[in-house]
Write a protein that holds these residues in place. Sequence first.
Motif, mmCIF file in Angstrom:
data_model
loop_
_atom_site.group_PDB
_atom_site.id
_atom_site.type_symbol
_atom_site.label_atom_id
_atom_site.label_comp_id
_atom_site.label_asym_id
_atom_site.label_seq_id
_atom_site.Cartn_x
_atom_site.Cartn_y
_atom_site.Cartn_z
ATOM 1 N N THR A 149 -11.552 13.146 2.482
ATOM 2 C CA THR A 149 -10.318 13.939 2.366
ATOM 3 C C THR A 149 -9.810 14.502 3.693
ATOM 4 O O THR A 149 -8.658 14.931 3.779
ATOM 5 N N GLY A 152 -6.517 13.037 5.567
ATOM 6 C CA GLY A 152 -5.388 13.234 4.660
ATOM 7 C C GLY A 152 -4.745 11.959 4.165
ATOM 8 O O GLY A 152 -4.274 11.894 3.034
ATOM 9 N N GLY A 153 -4.681 10.922 4.994
ATOM 10 C CA GLY A 153 -4.022 9.688 4.589
ATOM 11 C C GLY A 153 -4.807 8.886 3.564
ATOM 12 O O GLY A 153 -4.253 8.113 2.797
ATOM 13 N N GLN A 154 -6.122 9.061 3.578
ATOM 14 C CA GLN A 154 -7.025 8.393 2.651
ATOM 15 C C GLN A 154 -6.825 6.872 2.653
ATOM 16 O O GLN A 154 -6.680 6.231 1.621
ATOM 17 N N ASP A 155 -6.823 6.323 3.847
ATOM 18 C CA ASP A 155 -6.753 4.873 3.989
ATOM 19 C C ASP A 155 -7.464 4.484 5.275
ATOM 20 O O ASP A 155 -7.642 5.309 6.182
ATOM 21 N N ARG A 178 -3.720 18.799 1.634
ATOM 22 C CA ARG A 178 -3.525 17.451 2.147
ATOM 23 C C ARG A 178 -2.531 16.741 1.223
ATOM 24 O O ARG A 178 -2.706 16.739 0.002
ATOM 25 N N THR A 180 -1.298 13.266 0.138
ATOM 26 C CA THR A 180 -1.769 11.889 0.215
ATOM 27 C C THR A 180 -1.101 11.048 -0.858
ATOM 28 O O THR A 180 -0.344 11.566 -1.689
ATOM 29 N N THR A 181 -1.364 9.770 -0.845
ATOM 30 C CA THR A 181 -0.793 8.860 -1.830
ATOM 31 C C THR A 181 -1.894 8.341 -2.740
ATOM 32 O O THR A 181 -2.931 7.874 -2.277
ATOM 33 N N ASN A 186 2.996 10.583 -4.266
ATOM 34 C CA ASN A 186 2.511 11.651 -3.388
ATOM 35 C C ASN A 186 1.752 12.676 -4.227
ATOM 36 O O ASN A 186 2.258 13.158 -5.249
#
Length: 243
Positions: A149, A152-155, A178, A180-181, A186
Amino acid sequence: MKENKYDQPSFFDQYEKMLRSRIGLEGAGEWHTLKNMLPDFKGKTVLDLGCGFGWHCRYAIENGATSVIGIDLSEKMLARAKEINNPEGIQYEKKALEDADYPDQSFDIVLSSLTLHYVESLETIVQNIYRWLNFGGYFIFSVEHPIFTAEGGQDWIYDKNGEKTCWPVDRYFIEGTRNTTFLGENVIKYHRTLTSYVNTLLKHGFKIREVVEPQPGQEMLKEIPEMKDELRRPMMLLISAEK
């Protein structure tokens, strides 16, 4: 937590397609680890915070719990839970975790699966759970791992050929919101450090019994080749605590 994406039709449709939604606990990568952390349910009263489709509620009843309350903010989640996981002894309630309130010492076991990272105040939730539990009761939960986490982008970070090179970790010690997607939408989540998870439990009287960063089981690695990427960074954190 009061942000409820799951009642949006497009979001819910995507959630239904996830393996854990379609086949239940055996489709959850962490389940083979989590089930070994669970206490004996026989004769116990259970609360499931963020129960979703009710798979953990069913498991508790089928393993001897006398009663289970499952709460969730999503009407669609609860409607599906009542369709597919509604044996006698389970009561489903529509409410946000932040609004839940029960008498002191109401439960022997409190469960929460991948829900607490949607809650802004971990402190308040932990205080409440400690109060609701009987002495000697258990609180077992899973959350997205702080390494997962933090940025924040989680990729992944990809190279020019689209290959995954590494997982970004940034702002680890800066706790909070955060954006994120998830499933194309979102979503707001709350990042906190491993220290915060553990020390919040200790501060409010819990004894830590087990902390696990689960890895996919060998069967899942064989059946789902892309699961091998889950060995490159932790995605989840599982904690068992006792009052």
